[in-house]
Design an enzyme around this catalytic site. Structure first.
Site, PDB file in Angstrom:
ATOM      1  NE  ARG A  88       3.867  10.571 -22.201  1.00 28.33           N
ATOM      2  CZ  ARG A  88       3.314  11.533 -21.954  1.00 28.33           C
ATOM      3  NH1 ARG A  88       3.150  12.352 -22.973  1.00 28.33           N
ATOM      4  NH2 ARG A  88       2.703  11.803 -20.767  1.00 28.33           N
ATOM      5  CD  GLU A 134       9.030  -5.857   2.099  1.00 23.82           C
ATOM      6  OE1 GLU A 134      10.075  -5.320   2.292  1.00 23.82           O
ATOM      7  OE2 GLU A 134       8.306  -6.310   3.261  1.00 23.82           O
ATOM      8  CD  GLU A 144      14.532  -0.742   3.825  1.00 25.41           C
ATOM      9  OE1 GLU A 144      15.186  -1.198   3.082  1.00 25.41           O
ATOM     10  OE2 GLU A 144      13.973  -0.925   4.578  1.00 25.41           O
ATOM     11  CE  LYS A 164      17.313   3.391   5.364  1.00 25.66           C
ATOM     12  NZ  LYS A 164      18.803   2.696   5.486  1.00 25.66           N
ATOM     13  CG  ASP A 165      13.253   2.097  12.534  1.00 27.52           C
ATOM     14  OD1 ASP A 165      13.991   1.275  11.628  1.00 27.52           O
ATOM     15  OD2 ASP A 165      13.674   2.595  13.695  1.00 27.52           O
TER      16      ASP A 165
END
Length: 127
Positions: free
Chosen positions: A6, A66, A73, A91-92
């Site tokens: 796992r 990131e 997103e 998203k912003d």
């Protein structure tokens, strides 16, 4: 043995997320290229170990954010395929988090790389 399997599957999924992000997100590709250049410069300029650790932390922070931004997103696109004001905010805000970390990393880089780079340039011009 089952726990080990796992754990390995979990690492595999995490790696797939990293690979997906590097392959599909232009900004992540820019971050990876910048990280490689910065690490090469750290070696070339013989940056002290403690400063290199700070550089690694900065690289890790920007890369991690990131990856989180890509996850945000994807989740927002799944939940709200059509444009929505709150989807835009999510998203912003994710992109803003990456930007703040990237700016902080640039500032850190200027403090760490500035003096040795300046000395190296002086050597070139004065020799």
């Amino acid at each position: 043995m089952k726990e080990w399997s796992r754990l390995m599957r979990s690492f595999s999924c995490a790696w797939q997320g990293i690979v997906y992000t590097v392959k599909t997100q232009r900004n992540m590709q820019i971050h990876v290229a910048a990280a490689l250049l910065v690490l090469a410069a750290a070696w070339w300029l013989q940056i002290p170990r403690s400063d290199v650790l700070l550089v690694f932390f900065s690289i890790g922070l920007v890369t991690s954010l990131e990856l989180v931004n890509t996850a945000i997103e994807a989740a927002v696109d799944l939940a709200s395929p059509d444009w929505h004001a709150k989807a835009k905010i999510a998203k912003d805000a994710g992109a803003g988090a990456v930007l703040v970390a990237a700016i902080a990393s640039v500032v850190i880089g200027c403090f760490i790389f500035g003096p040795p780079l300046y000395e190296k340039m002086l050597e070139w011009f004065l020799s």
